[in-house]
Design a protein around this motif. Structure first.
Motif: not given
Length: 206
Positions: A19-26, A51-55, A62-72
């Protein structure tokens, strides 16, 4: 909506596994709607329908998610840039075509663009490292286009890596200025000055 709205026909970074891709799109949808500062993990998981657990199974915060989004997003934009290059044309024409495509991708989502160009810098060393990696990819592509262009070389020495990085930095500053002046929808106007900056670096005398 794909990250930074890259066209479906353009090459993109290898899709992240669910679900990582879904989180990045989210994350992209939430940031596009509210901006990074006001986006919460609850917003991200709601947009991603996980779910929050999946996150927390995928990102520490949130910052790590933003960095992953930036790289994508950076990978997608660079993929569009690369796809716009015609290897059989003069290098200067290649550069203008590629920059037009690159700026076109960036300008399609002004809120997300602001997050990826400005707020990423507020994440400290990890954000700066991600920015540096993206800049290096752009510089490497620039070196390849200019130094491997068809026809007779127009200077005795090839474009140097330091000069390519200086051009990337200059282009980034032009984009940042446009964002700060609420002119993100006018990024196509940067094609000519960006191309002129690269030409100046290519023909610089040392």
């Amino acid at each position: 909506m794909t990250t930074l709205d890259a066209t479906a026909s353009a090459p993109v970074a290898t899709p992240a596994p669910e679900p990582r891709a879904r989180l990045l799109e989210g994350m992209a949808r939430a940031v596009a709607s509210k901006g990074y500062a006001d986006t919460t993990i609850a917003d991200i998981v709601r947009e991603a329908s996980v779910s929050r657990r999946t996150f927390y199974e995928n990102f520490a915060d949130k910052a790590e998610c933003l960095i992953a989004l930036y790289e994508l997003a950076s990978g997608n934009a660079i993929g569009v840039l690369r796809a716009a290059i015609d290897p059989h044309s003069d290098w200067q024409a290649q550069v203008e075509q590629a920059m037009g495509a690159y700026f076109g991708v960036l300008m399609r989502n002004p809120v997300l663009l602001r997050t990826l160009f400005i707020e990423i810098l507020g994440l400290g060393a990890p954000g700066l490292a991600a920015r540096r990696r993206a800049n290096q990819q752009l510089a490497d592509l620039m070196l390849d286009v200019v130094n491997n262009r068809p026809g007779e070389r127009l200077r005795k020495t090839p474009l140097q890596p330091a000069m390519a990085m200086a051009v990337v930095g200059g282009i980034n500053e032009m984009v940042l200025q446009a964002i700060e002046q609420d002119r993100a929808s006018e990024l196509q106007e940067l094609v000519a000055p960006a191309a002129a900056l690269l030409r100046a670096a290519v023909f610089a005398e040392f």
